[in-house]
Design an enzyme around this catalytic site. Structure first.
Site, PDB file in Angstrom:
ATOM      1  N   LYS A 163     -48.494 -13.769  21.141  1.00  0.00           N
ATOM      2  CA  LYS A 163     -49.514 -14.823  21.137  1.00  0.00           C
ATOM      3  C   LYS A 163     -50.467 -14.518  19.984  1.00  0.00           C
ATOM      4  CE  LYS A 163     -53.261 -16.228  21.930  1.00  0.00           C
ATOM      5  NZ  LYS A 163     -54.143 -16.926  20.957  1.00  0.00           N
TER       6      LYS A 163
ATOM      7  N   GLU B 225     -55.065 -18.454  17.595  1.00  0.00           N
ATOM      8  CA  GLU B 225     -54.785 -19.877  17.389  1.00  0.00           C
ATOM      9  C   GLU B 225     -55.108 -20.314  15.952  1.00  0.00           C
ATOM     10  OE1 GLU B 225     -56.728 -22.483  20.197  1.00  0.00           O
ATOM     11  OE2 GLU B 225     -55.230 -24.031  19.820  1.00  0.00           O
TER      12      GLU B 225
ATOM     13  N   GLY C 269     -58.264  -6.898  19.177  1.00  0.00           N
ATOM     14  CA  GLY C 269     -59.328  -7.885  19.054  1.00  0.00           C
ATOM     15  C   GLY C 269     -60.641  -7.290  19.491  1.00  0.00           C
TER      16      GLY C 269
ATOM     17  N   GLU D 263     -56.450  -2.097  20.807  1.00  0.00           N
ATOM     18  CA  GLU D 263     -57.131  -1.698  19.574  1.00  0.00           C
ATOM     19  C   GLU D 263     -58.309  -2.630  19.389  1.00  0.00           C
ATOM     20  OE1 GLU D 263     -55.018  -1.425  15.770  1.00  0.00           O
ATOM     21  OE2 GLU D 263     -57.059  -1.439  14.976  1.00  0.00           O
TER      22      GLU D 263
ATOM     23  N   CYS E  30     -61.482  -4.127  11.344  1.00  0.00           N
ATOM     24  CA  CYS E  30     -61.908  -3.243  12.427  1.00  0.00           C
ATOM     25  C   CYS E  30     -62.202  -1.838  11.921  1.00  0.00           C
ATOM     26  CB  CYS E  30     -60.862  -3.225  13.544  1.00  0.00           C
ATOM     27  SG  CYS E  30     -59.210  -2.868  12.982  1.00  0.00           S
TER      28      CYS E  30
ATOM     29  N   GLU F 216     -71.056  -4.368  16.401  1.00  0.00           N
ATOM     30  CA  GLU F 216     -70.051  -4.698  15.381  1.00  0.00           C
ATOM     31  C   GLU F 216     -70.340  -6.105  14.862  1.00  0.00           C
ATOM     32  OE1 GLU F 216     -65.971  -5.478  16.573  1.00  0.00           O
ATOM     33  OE2 GLU F 216     -65.274  -4.222  14.933  1.00  0.00           O
TER      34      GLU F 216
END
Ligand code: NDP
Length: 499
Positions: free
Chosen positions: A188, A191, A241, A263, A297, A395
């Site tokens: 997945k 999107e 994510g 992660e 990241c 973050e």
């Protein structure tokens, strides 16, 4: 591929995709479509299907069947390797097409996109070898009447949820390892950046991957991503994510106690000691925060610099930042492209305002970069940042660097580790003893010495603390997707228990 060997333009029409299940493209039918506009140009570039929970159910059934009948896991590692090598060649043959779609959907510079697609092919080549290298263990020391075996088996059906910042590269850091282990996959993608994941399905199929082994279902994270994480017939979820969604994936996985690899975010320090080569360190610091417009990241978002050289170093960083080439991702000279979505752009600009409000000193940037279409942010540096400020601890995922200073080695380590995250860190010094002491003390899954954001499939990656669990890449990356089975084999006649 040389970025200058092609002319890069925004296509006249958006490219439309179906989704990919059981070895073939599936039509949208009456499902709604999602239109993706290039974040740099503001025009529609792709249209993908908004799949339903029923589509997830179907894809999981297909992946389950493909796993149980052993059409993939039953093959020798050498045959799996051969498919992965053909896939790598297939990726290389379509670099231009993949890189253009990646750049258009994500806003990243085209030259960088080419590097990431070719880097992905390189990972497939590495993982092909790992498919053959995976092995277990034997205990031949249990006496003449017993042999002990430890074997590794594929964990089963893996649900793979990937983000928008490195859609193809992060995918490539996982898919070939999962396949090398013998698992099947329901993928997945985000999107907003689904195109290259869908094309990978076609490439794998063309490379000879049996139908049903790699399936891609597109649509919204909160609907079908959540459904995949909750699914009782999925054996493992690999999620990359945000930490917030990672937490919800972990909770969703509890229904069937599936294994979860996460992660997540980072607030990665760049520790610069006075004895470092300051010009090179400043270059690395600027690259570390501007690469992928800070939406990375492992990006180095916290500069922790020795007080005695702080003013000089700040000036060096600011001067280099001013020379970073921002603009159209399709211009081969561009170094920093667009921010992926209007929402992410607003988040970054909000943090910049918070930094100003909370009393940090703005060194450079601090605003949007003007553009007729799309959204861009100027590389921004805040100094005099204290630990209470939100920009120091949260973050931001944009080109925003904070600076804090230290006077002693212990203080440097305390600031570097003063975060809920532990994904990556960089150390800049010419003293090997100091570098070694520092990399041992920093609590992060990946540490760079006199460099930053280097990668390669040989070394594993993953997080300490709230940056996640599990490891990707290297031989660890294959083992991650296996179960360990212990088998005792009794030899000779049995000593009766019932007399
Ligand atoms: P998300 O964590 O929301 O998205 C990552 C992936 O998870 C996407 O495929 C997304 O799908 C999917 N997803 C979203 N909600 C769910 C859910 N409830 N269950 C399962 N899957 C879900 O990241 P964002 O795109 O919102 O980015 C926000 C922040 O996340 C960034 O500012 C950054 O801090 C961090 N981030 C970290 C990354 C990393 O590499 N560690 C990568 C990307 C973001 P969809 O996009 O379709 O909604």
């Amino acid at each position: 591929m040389d970025v200058n060997s092609a002319v890069w333009t925004v296509p006249a029409r958006a490219r439309e995709f179906g989704f990919f299940v059981d070895g073939q493209w599936a039509e949208a039918g009456d499902r709604p479509m999602s239109e993706r506009k290039s974040p740099a140009h503001g025009v529609a570039v792709t249209r993908t299907v908004r799949c339903t929970k029923a589509d997830i159910d179907h894809a999981v059934r297909v992946a389950r069947t493909a796993f149980e009948d052993r059409r993939w896991s039953g093959l020798p590692g050498g045959e799996r390797a051969s498919v992965l090598l053909k896939a790598a060649a297939g990726i290389r043959a379509r670099v231009e097409e993949l890189a253009l779609l990646e750049s258009l959907e994500s806003g990243k510079p085209i030259g960088q996109a080419i590097g990431e697609i070719e880097g992905g092919a390189n990972i497939f080549e590495y993982a092909a070898g790992a498919a053959r290298a995976l092995h277990g263990d034997a205990f031949n020391n249990l006496g003449d009447n017993m042999l002990g075996l430890v074997t590794r088996e594929p964990i089963g059906v893996v649900g793979l949820i990937t983000p928008w910042n490195f859609p193809f590269f992060i995918l490539s850091e996982r898919v070939p390892f999962i396949l090398a282990a013998g698992c099947t996959i329901v993928s997945k993608p985000s999107e907003v950046t689904s195109a290259t994941t869908l094309l990978l399905a076609e490439i794998l199929s063309d490379a000879g991957l049996p139908a049903g082994v790699f399936n891609v279902v597109t649509g919204s994270g909160s609907e079908i991503g959540q459904a995949l994480a909750e699914h009782a017939d999925v054996d493992m979820i690999s999620f990359t994510g945000s930490t917030a969604v990672g937490r919800s994936v972990l909770l969703a996985s509890a229904g069937n106690f599936k294994k979860v690899g996460l992660e997540l975010g980072g607030k990665n320090p760049q520790v610069v000691f006075a004895d470092a080569n300051l010009d090179e360190a400043a270059d690395g610091v600027v690259f570390g925060i501007c690469f992928n417009a800070g939406q990375c990241c492992v990006g180095g978002s916290r500069l922790v610099v020795e007080k005695s050289i702080a003013a000089e170093f700040e000036a060096l960083v600011a001067a280099k930042m001013a020379r970073v080439r921002i603009g159209d991702p399709l211009d081969p000279n561009t170094q920093m492209g667009a921010i992926v979505t209007a929402a992410q752009n607003a988040t970054i600009l909000d943090y910049i305002e918070a930094g100003k409000r909370e009393g940090a000193r703005l060194v450079c940037g601090g605003e949007a970069y003007p553009s007729d279409a799309g959204q861009f942010v100027r590389p921004t540096v805040f100094a005099d940042v204290t630990r209470e400020m939100s920009i120091a601890s949260e973050e931001i995922f944009g080109p925003v660097l904070t600076i804090s200073t230290f006077e002693t080695f212990d203080e440097a380590m305390a600031i570097a580790n003063d975060t809920i995250y532990g994904l990556a860190a960089s150390i800049w010094t010419s003293n090997l003893d100091k570098a070694t002491d520092a990399f041992r003390r920093i609590r992060a899954g990946r540490v760079w010495v006199n460099t930053t954001i280097n990668n390669g499939p040989e070394l594993p990656l993953g997080g300490f603390k709230q940056s996640g669990t599990g490891r990707e890449a290297g031989i660890y990356g294959v083992e991650e997707y296996t179960e360990v089975k212990a088998t005792h084999i009794a030899l000779g006649r049995r000593e009766p228990w019932v007399s």
